[in-house]
Design an enzyme around this catalytic site. Structure first.
Site, PDB file in Angstrom:
ATOM      1  N   ASP A  11     104.410  98.486  23.716  1.00 34.77           N
ATOM      2  CA  ASP A  11     104.214  98.367  25.159  1.00 34.77           C
ATOM      3  C   ASP A  11     104.643  99.716  25.755  1.00 34.77           C
ATOM      4  O   ASP A  11     105.337 100.501  25.103  1.00 34.77           O
ATOM      5  CB  ASP A  11     105.111  97.231  25.665  1.00 34.77           C
ATOM      6  CG  ASP A  11     105.305  97.235  27.160  1.00 34.77           C
ATOM      7  OD1 ASP A  11     104.297  97.200  27.876  1.00 34.77           O
ATOM      8  OD2 ASP A  11     106.457  97.303  27.614  1.00 34.77           O
ATOM      9  N   ASP A  13     105.440 100.485  29.812  1.00 34.59           N
ATOM     10  CA  ASP A  13     106.408 100.450  30.920  1.00 34.59           C
ATOM     11  C   ASP A  13     107.616  99.588  30.576  1.00 34.59           C
ATOM     12  O   ASP A  13     107.487  98.405  30.318  1.00 34.59           O
ATOM     13  CB  ASP A  13     105.721  99.939  32.178  1.00 34.59           C
ATOM     14  CG  ASP A  13     104.669 100.940  32.654  1.00 34.59           C
ATOM     15  OD1 ASP A  13     103.502 100.555  32.768  1.00 34.59           O
ATOM     16  OD2 ASP A  13     105.012 102.114  32.847  1.00 34.59           O
TER      17      ASP A  13
HETATM   18  C1  XBP Z   1     103.743  97.081  33.201  1.00 32.29           C
HETATM   19  C2  XBP Z   1     102.891  96.600  34.298  1.00 32.29           C
HETATM   20  C3  XBP Z   1     102.133  97.608  35.100  1.00 32.29           C
HETATM   21  C4  XBP Z   1     103.101  98.574  35.802  1.00 32.29           C
HETATM   22  C5  XBP Z   1     102.418  99.283  36.952  1.00 32.29           C
HETATM   23  O1  XBP Z   1     102.840  97.315  32.134  1.00 32.29           O
HETATM   24  O2  XBP Z   1     102.780  95.407  34.496  1.00 32.29           O
HETATM   25  O3  XBP Z   1     101.400  96.891  36.087  1.00 32.29           O
HETATM   26  O4  XBP Z   1     104.174  97.797  36.378  1.00 32.29           O
HETATM   27  O5  XBP Z   1     101.320 100.008  36.443  1.00 32.29           O
HETATM   28  P1  XBP Z   1     103.358  97.218  30.583  1.00 32.29           P
HETATM   29  P2  XBP Z   1      99.876  99.829  37.121  1.00 32.29           P
HETATM   30  O6  XBP Z   1     104.799  96.723  30.589  1.00 32.29           O
HETATM   31  O7  XBP Z   1     102.399  96.250  29.937  1.00 32.29           O
HETATM   32  O8  XBP Z   1     103.253  98.622  30.062  1.00 32.29           O
HETATM   33  O9  XBP Z   1     100.065 100.000  38.614  1.00 32.29           O
HETATM   34  O10 XBP Z   1      99.020 100.906  36.491  1.00 32.29           O
HETATM   35  O11 XBP Z   1      99.445  98.441  36.748  1.00 32.29           O
HETATM   36 MG    MG Z   2     106.541  96.503  29.768  1.00 30.44          MG
END
Ligand code: XBP
Ligand code: MG
Length: 256
Positions: A11, A13
């Site tokens: 993953d 973020d």
């Molecule tokens: C985390 C999310 C993303 C980010 C914001 O993604 O849910 O929506 O919070 O990025 P992951 P965007 O943990 O799956 O990496 O505004 O591009 O959605």
């Molecule tokens: Mg994440």
């Protein structure tokens, strides 16, 4: 006997890097630039993070706070425009190079490559955000280390749906039982599990209170020689560092 571990699925973020504060500030800057009085505090953002995907998150926010917005055009287009601007602000912020990869990430990726483990990214965020993070968070050329970058809108249903994990597995012709996922949130854990992939969790301030009952291990991070990791749920990690040998042992205990 379960399958042999051949691939690590990461993953982005909250897992590869602690990026959600940058996302939150980028959303707020985009709202201000659009002349909107929307402001997402850390407390509000913690609640809004239950919805993955920035566009979906803004739509959810509007449903929760209808009085904050009168609009008679095409709402999807407006939200998409706001999100594009937010992504522009976010990628420019990452390009300043102040957001590092989390402890143990580069160390483990290097070791995994040296032992021919396959690597992929499986994320809800946009590909532009992934590229910006990989290009500006480390001096290593990590962009080329991932066989597949499964990101954002390549699937219609975002996490906790399993679609993005299934997409990566299909692209790489992988059986879910030969993989381990690295996630940071309950949505990410559910997405991986629904795709049949066991998951190790590294928490952050936005997700440490989530329910990780079905994770194989919950840690504060992956550990470095001078920064041992701590197990929050599941067994101890030898030497305080998650390495490939430990992952093979951990994977051997997985039921999938
Ligand atoms: C985390 C999310 C993303 C980010 C914001 O993604 O849910 O929506 O919070 O990025 P992951 P965007 O943990 O799956 O990496 O505004 O591009 O959605
Ligand atoms: Mg994440």
């Amino acid at each position: 006997m379960g399958k042999y571990l051949t691939a690590l699925l990461f993953d982005v973020d909250g897992t590869l890097a602690d990026t959600e504060e940058v996302h939150r500030k980028s959303f707020n800057a985009a709202f201000a630039d659009a002349g909107l009085d929307w402001h997402w505090s850390q407390t509000m953002y913690s609640e809004l993070l239950s919805v993955t995907g920035g566009k979906e998150r803004m739509r959810y926010f509007l449903k929760q706070h209808p009085q904050q917005f009168e609009f008679n055009g095409e709402l999807s287009d407006y939200i998409a425009g706001l999100h594009d601007h937010k992504t522009d602000i976010y990628t420019k912020t990452l390009a300043e190079g102040h957001v590092p990869l989390r402890p143990g990430i580069v160390r483990l990726l290097k070791e995994a490559r040296s032992q021919d483990l396959r690597l992929a990214i499986v994320t809800t965020t946009t590909e532009a955000n992934v590229t910006a993070l990989l290009e500006h968070s480390t001096s290593e050329d990590v962009s080329g280390w991932f066989e597949v970058i499964a990101a954002g809108n390549v699937v219609s249903r975002k996490k906790p749906a399993p679609d993005i994990y299934n997409y990566a597995l299909e692209k790489m012709h992988l059986d879910p039982g030969e993989c381990l996922a690295f996630e940071d949130s309950a949505n990410g854990l559910e997405s991986a599990l629904c795709a049949g992939v066991s998951s190790l969790i590294t928490v952050n301030r936005y997700t440490e209170q989530h329910d990780f009952t079905n994770a194989v291990l919950v840690l504060d991070h992956l550990g470095e020689p001078d920064l041992p990791c701590k197990a929050i749920e599941g067994g101890l990690v030898p030497d305080g560092m998650v390495d490939v040998a430990f992952l093979h042992q951990l994977h051997a205990t997985c039921k999938t």
